[in-house]
Design an enzyme around this catalytic site. Structure first.
Site, PDB file in Angstrom:
ATOM      1  N   GLY A  20     -38.019  -3.487  51.738  1.00  0.00           N
ATOM      2  CA  GLY A  20     -38.365  -3.158  50.356  1.00  0.00           C
ATOM      3  C   GLY A  20     -37.256  -2.459  49.606  1.00  0.00           C
ATOM      4  N   SER A  47     -34.983  -6.914  56.336  1.00  0.00           N
ATOM      5  CA  SER A  47     -34.327  -6.547  55.080  1.00  0.00           C
ATOM      6  C   SER A  47     -33.803  -5.114  55.151  1.00  0.00           C
ATOM      7  CB  SER A  47     -35.272  -6.772  53.901  1.00  0.00           C
ATOM      8  OG  SER A  47     -34.580  -6.751  52.677  1.00  0.00           O
TER       9      SER A  47
END
Length: 570
Positions: free
Chosen positions: A166, A244
């Site tokens: 995120g 990520s």
């Protein structure tokens, strides 16, 4: 009727003649008597100290009102709830933190956010409102969810700690697809999904402290080391994994010597390695800007603590949006991130510095169209070929653009006419190569050269993540950033045969990797480690095979065309 996993069937068939908890009646045969007493002793042992004891001791697994499990741990009794027919879920606060101070590992077992219901989920750490977070928010957010499989009831099992992504500003342990029950069952491992402080609360501070969120993750690992034995978890077989920015956090932990003894192996999914860690100078620039946005003196803790959480989130968003104008090396995607501070994180773990000696085994993977969400959400209509160079120039500058445009790696196929080309295809490929795939392969080569063992993979099958459902390219066949998450966790609601097949393969490989340190297992193509310049990247999905090197040849990205972390320095 509870559907029992196959693991328990032989044991239960042996026990079926014995009333649970009853004393067995001695038989004429001494051998039979000893066998019955041995079975009763085993049952008593499992019922008293193992997780999921309700599977064998008469608890109601399906009804959360009655289907709770209580395990004695060194920090107090842990009560969890039935999450599926083969896993139990334990939500717990692993640490506490005063605003902008280092977190402190929890010394007693407590539900997150003062909850009293074992099935309650932790609130997310403060962040801008987004569709992925549905549980509410709180600064009291240093929590994890442990998913304990049925296998832990009868044998010691490995563990994996998953760190959500995120961009270090949004996300939580309850993001879509992160329910670890199916993954715990398939791998026979304890899955811990964790959350950490985000944005300016986790990566900046008025007092000048960096890496607060990294220290949160160290506390999470230390907490796991303390409590795992109570769940029959093997503390010598802990793997850290993330996607990520969560993968960037995994890499930061690999670069933190003080954390090295807390885990054995790592799995890095779609890490945007092009940006590198922040340098101390860039951190200071962003941190100075943060202090200008506060209505308090940096030493006035009472005033700082009285700033509303909403105001801090707004300030954090302002730092995020302003960062690249303050220092281009911050990058637009995740400007607040781990810092190579020289004390906690002692190496950038990239090719700008001597790569420290490595001994761990890691998996490094990317998906086929990492940059798909970025390119196709910015450019919703097709682009003429002339736009390729101009868009590259705006993002990469003239020197790198010239080398890219003139490279055969991104040339238009000879069979295509210029008028038929949609430049978005080339731009997506460049973006994927620059930010994710090629720096990941460069990292893998360096890690292996320093003594580590590395398996590289490329997903060509995925499940469209909720973030990507409104992007036609991703929904209509593109394998976009985040589309590996529900494959790994096995949480797709209606998977196709191909998706289900890949999820089964990945979980089988993870089961082997978590237990033995290799993702190779019977029935699947052999996965070779990185050797010299050959990364031996395995195609995950489709017909398998090896991924083409293309522009990730070490003579192109990282040498002829520098990554951002090389261009700006660390």
């Amino acid at each position: 009727m509870v559907a029992l996993p196959g693991l328990f069937v032989p044991l239960l068939l042996l026990l079926c003649a014995l009333p649970l908890g009853a004393t067995p009646v001695p038989q004429a045969s001494p051998a039979g008597t000893r066998r019955q007493y041995a079975i009763a002793e085993l049952l008593s042992f499992l019922c008293s100290i193992k997780p999921l004891n309700f599977l064998l001791c008469g608890g109601n697994f399906q009804g959360l009102g009655n289907g709770t499990v209580t395990i004695s741990t060194p920090v107090g009794d842990a009560t969890g709830s039935a999450d599926s027919s083969a896993a139990a879920r334990f939500a717990v606060r692993y640490a506490t933190a005063t605003r902008w101070q280092e977190s402190v590992m929890a010394t007693k077992w407590e539900f997150p956010n003062g909850a009293t219901d074992p099935s309650a989920l932790p609130l997310a750490c403060p962040q801008t409102q987004n569709d992925l977070v549905t549980t509410g928010q709180s600064e009291d957010c240093l929590s994890m969810i442990l998913y304990v499989p049925a296998a832990a009831a009868v044998s010691k099992v490995p563990a994996m700690m998953w760190i959500h992504g995120g961009s270090f500003v949004i996300g939580s342990a309850t993001n879509p697809g992160l329910d670890g029950a199916a993954l715990a069952e398939a791998t026979g491992s304890i899955i811990a999904v964790v959350q950490y402080r985000l944005g300016a609360l986790g990566f900046l501070s008025p007092g000048g402290q960096s890496n607060l969120a990294v220290k949160d993750m160290i506390n999470a690992l230390q907490f796991l080391q303390r409590v795992l034995p109570s769940f029959n978890g093997d503390t010598s077989k802990v793997t850290i994994a993330g996607q990520s920015s969560g993968a960037t956090m995994v890499r930061a932990l690999l670069a933190t010597p003080s954390a090295s003894g807390l885990f054995r192996s790592a799995s890095i999914h779609s890490d945007p390695m092009n940006y590198g860690f922040l340098s101390p100078g860039t951190f200071q620039t962003l941190n100075n800007f943060l202090k200008t946005q506060l209505s308090c003196d940096s030493s006035d803790s009472a005033c700082l603590n009285n700033i509303s959480t909403d105001d801090i989130v707004g300030i954090s968003t302002n730092v995020f949006n302003t960062a690249t104008s303050l220092d281009a090396s911050a990058g637009a995607a995740m400007p607040m991130r781990p810092v190579t501070d020289g004390s906690l994180i002692t190496s950038p773990l990239d090719i700008t510095a001597n790569f420290p000696r490595q001994s761990k085994t890691i998996i490094v993977s990317t998906v086929e169209h990492e940059a798909g969400p970025t390119i196709y959400s910015i450019f919703t209509d097709s682009l003429p070929e002339a736009a390729f160079a101009s868009v590259c120039n705006a993002s990469l500058g003239p020197d790198r653009t010239s080398k890219i445009v003139n490279s055969q790696h991104y040339a238009i196929p000879a069979s295509d006419s210029t008028s038929d080309v949609d430049a978005r295809v080339q731009l997506e490929t460049v973006g994927t190569d620059q930010v994710w795939r090629c720096p990941s392969w460069t990292f893998a080569r360096a890690f292996a050269a320093a003594g580590g063992k590395v398996y590289v993979g490329k997903y060509v099958v995925g499940v469209t993540y909720p973030d990507n459902e409104d992007i036609a390219f991703c929904k209509d066949g593109g394998i976009c950033h985040e589309d590996d998450i529900q494959v790994v966790f096995g949480t797709a609601s209606s998977p196709t045969r191909e998706q289900k097949s890949l999820a089964t393969q990945i979980q089988a490989r993870l089961k082997s990797f978590l237990a033995s340190g290799t993702p190779n297992t019977r029935g699947y193509q052999s996965w070779s480690t990185v050797s010299g310049s050959n990364v031996n990247a395995l195609v995950l999905g489709g017909s398998g095979g090896s991924a083409d090197v293309g522009a990730c040849d070490p003579s192109f990205w990282g040498q002829e065309v520098p990554y951002d972390y090389q261009l700006f320095g660390n």
